[in-house]
Design a protein around this motif. Structure first.
Motif, PDB file in Angstrom:
ATOM      1  N   LYS A   6       0.799  -1.209   0.000  1.00 16.78           N
ATOM      2  CA  LYS A   6       0.000   0.000   0.000  1.00 16.78           C
ATOM      3  C   LYS A   6       0.840   1.271   0.000  1.00 16.78           C
ATOM      4  CE  LYS A   6      -3.814  -2.060  -0.322  1.00 16.78           C
ATOM      5  NZ  LYS A   6      -4.317  -2.912   0.758  1.00 16.78           N
ATOM      6  N   LEU A   9       0.701   3.317  -3.130  1.00 16.19           N
ATOM      7  CA  LEU A   9      -0.413   4.234  -3.358  1.00 16.19           C
ATOM      8  C   LEU A   9      -0.200   5.563  -2.650  1.00 16.19           C
ATOM      9  CD1 LEU A   9      -2.200   2.893  -5.290  1.00 16.19           C
ATOM     10  CD2 LEU A   9      -1.939   1.152  -3.535  1.00 16.19           C
ATOM     11  N   VAL A  10       0.402   5.489  -1.485  1.00 15.17           N
ATOM     12  CA  VAL A  10       0.696   6.731  -0.759  1.00 15.17           C
ATOM     13  C   VAL A  10       1.627   7.587  -1.626  1.00 15.17           C
ATOM     14  CG1 VAL A  10       1.694   7.729   1.330  1.00 15.17           C
ATOM     15  CG2 VAL A  10       0.525   5.535   1.463  1.00 15.17           C
ATOM     16  N   GLY A  13      -0.137   8.876  -4.756  1.00 16.37           N
ATOM     17  CA  GLY A  13      -1.057   9.944  -4.380  1.00 16.37           C
ATOM     18  C   GLY A  13      -0.342  11.259  -4.121  1.00 16.37           C
ATOM     19  N   LEU A  14       0.772  11.182  -3.448  1.00 15.16           N
ATOM     20  CA  LEU A  14       1.529  12.403  -3.155  1.00 15.16           C
ATOM     21  C   LEU A  14       2.120  13.004  -4.426  1.00 15.16           C
ATOM     22  CD1 LEU A  14       3.289  11.367   0.180  1.00 15.16           C
ATOM     23  CD2 LEU A  14       1.548  13.133  -0.097  1.00 15.16           C
ATOM     24  N   TYR A  28       5.995  14.084   4.353  1.00 13.41           N
ATOM     25  CA  TYR A  28       4.532  14.119   4.266  1.00 13.41           C
ATOM     26  C   TYR A  28       3.911  13.002   5.099  1.00 13.41           C
ATOM     27  CZ  TYR A  28       3.896  17.710   0.679  1.00 13.41           C
ATOM     28  OH  TYR A  28       3.831  18.895   0.008  1.00 13.41           O
ATOM     29  N   ILE A  33      -0.437  12.555   7.316  1.00 10.88           N
ATOM     30  CA  ILE A  33      -0.757  11.178   6.928  1.00 10.88           C
ATOM     31  C   ILE A  33      -0.528  10.192   8.064  1.00 10.88           C
ATOM     32  CG2 ILE A  33      -0.030   9.292   5.379  1.00 10.88           C
ATOM     33  CD1 ILE A  33       0.297  11.348   3.173  1.00 10.88           C
ATOM     34  N   TRP A  37      -1.611   6.333   8.350  1.00  8.62           N
ATOM     35  CA  TRP A  37      -0.666   5.463   7.633  1.00  8.62           C
ATOM     36  C   TRP A  37       0.771   5.775   8.030  1.00  8.62           C
ATOM     37  CZ3 TRP A  37      -3.570   2.029   4.989  1.00  8.62           C
ATOM     38  CH2 TRP A  37      -2.868   0.972   4.400  1.00  8.62           C
ATOM     39  N   LYS A  38       1.603   4.750   8.030  1.00 11.50           N
ATOM     40  CA  LYS A  38       3.013   4.956   8.372  1.00 11.50           C
ATOM     41  C   LYS A  38       3.923   4.463   7.242  1.00 11.50           C
ATOM     42  CE  LYS A  38       2.432   5.205  13.244  1.00 11.50           C
ATOM     43  NZ  LYS A  38       1.303   6.138  13.121  1.00 11.50           N
ATOM     44  N   LEU A  83      -3.301   4.955  -9.940  1.00  9.15           N
ATOM     45  CA  LEU A  83      -3.865   5.656  -8.780  1.00  9.15           C
ATOM     46  C   LEU A  83      -5.378   5.781  -8.891  1.00  9.15           C
ATOM     47  CD1 LEU A  83      -3.363   7.399  -6.185  1.00  9.15           C
ATOM     48  CD2 LEU A  83      -3.043   9.361  -7.706  1.00  9.15           C
TER      49      LEU A  83
ATOM     50  N   LEU B  96      -3.258   2.293  13.082  1.00  8.65           N
ATOM     51  CA  LEU B  96      -4.401   2.378  12.212  1.00  8.65           C
ATOM     52  C   LEU B  96      -3.865   2.288  10.800  1.00  8.65           C
ATOM     53  CD1 LEU B  96      -7.284   3.284  13.130  1.00  8.65           C
ATOM     54  CD2 LEU B  96      -6.707   5.530  12.278  1.00  8.65           C
ATOM     55  N   PHE B 106      -6.547  11.268  -0.948  1.00  8.79           N
ATOM     56  CA  PHE B 106      -6.150  11.469  -2.338  1.00  8.79           C
ATOM     57  C   PHE B 106      -7.338  11.606  -3.284  1.00  8.79           C
ATOM     58  CE2 PHE B 106      -2.371   9.019  -0.665  1.00  8.79           C
ATOM     59  CZ  PHE B 106      -1.561  10.137  -0.568  1.00  8.79           C
TER      60      PHE B 106
END
Lengths: 179, 179
Positions: A6, A9-10, A13-14, A28, A33, A37-38, A83, B96, B106
């Motif tokens: 995943k 996708l981060v 997206g950025l 970011y 975020i 999300w990490k 995306l 999370l 996004f």
DNA sequence: ATCAGCATGTAAGGCGTTACATGATTCA
DNA sequence: TGAATCATGTAACGCCTTACATGCTGAT
């Protein structure tokens, strides 16, 4: 794209916004975020390489104007399509790994005071993060006319609303445990 | 205990109640625990073996009364101590990984309708799970005199309160996006 | 001069999932 | 008889984190 990675996708997206280096991306992720999300350098750089090979992102001429090489990436058409396809996919995985809840669930093996303490620690943490989210919110409210900001705003209000629900639960639960 | 393997604590916590087989543990995890923690056979059985070697759990004489071997595990004193030590540890990791929020964040790269659809999907899912939690809650309310049930009850109300906050946010956000 | 921040990357290793292998029992 | 459930376990593989390696720049 890797099937279940995943972080891709981060990054995609950025990059849909602006060209970024791996270092920028990390910043970011550690910003707003991080609430949902990490990601570490050890996952970002390899992902960027992979996605470059797959033609999802393109390395821009490195900016050597001063000092160390700096590699900014740019989203390709193929990357943008990937995306958009992901956004439209109706399958999502939302995972919660709340150690606090695990401790709560098994609280019965110890004194009530231990659980109360754990709730207090959780509460402290949530309060602090709630303050940060509120700052984000008021900053975003000033620039809500820009379409993208609306989406950031929605994620922030999601955080605020759930954190406020958490805090109410904390108050209620501590009261119940102290009875 | 493995340093960062939280499944160990889930197992220890469940065994604090009663002796269980790996299969039983899986069923509990797929029950009410699934709302805040997950675990597969591929993680449960190896964890049980490891913890047996470390003396945290003990294999009970297998019940061969009928058919296939059935290995129930029992919590040792050492295991109980480890569980209690973890409960008292003031460090927790609450993570999370909400793909829904990632898609929301996004959302600007696509039409508003895509985000609205994603919110609706999330909403559906939350509504369904909320119903399940409400059933758990009313069942637990009948047996709240038993100490352990109080803790289960608290995790359930945590879920209900946050899910209700989610739903309110969904309504509000859809309205905002439709303007 | 030193330290924080900028910047990229690799290596080792842990955790966890999915799929597979195996076979008994119970119920329709 | 066949499917679902009970029951244990392994193998392959993927994802991610932590720690390490390296070196520049700018501020104090």
């Amino acid at each position: 794209m890797a099937k279940d990675r995943k972080i891709d996708l981060v990054i995609l997206g950025l990059l849909a916004h602006e060209d970024l280096t791996g270092y920028d991306i990390k910043k970011y992720i550690d910003g707003s975020i991080r609430f949902f999300w990490k990601g570490s350098f050890g996952s970002i750089y390899p992902a960027l390489s992979d996605m470059e090979m797959q033609g999802l992102v393109k390395r821009k001429k490195s900016d050597n104007s001063g000092g160390r090489e700096k590699i900014a990436y740019h989203l390709t058409k193929k990357g943008e399509d990937a995306l958009k396809a992901w956004l439209k996919e109706e399958k999502v995985s939302n995972e919660l790994k709340y150690e606090t809840l695990l401790k709560l669930y098994f609280g019965g093996v110890e004194d009530r005071s231990v659980t109360i303490r754990n709730i207090e620690l959780f509460e402290e943490n949530i309060k602090q993060n709630l303050e940060i989210l509120k700052v984000y919110k008021s900053n975003l409210e000033k620039v809500l006319d820009e379409e993208d900001h609306l989406y950031y705003y929605l994620t922030v209000t999601f955080g605020i609303d759930t954190y406020e629900a958490y805090l109410k639960w904390c108050t209620k639960s501590k009261k119940l445990l102290k009875k």
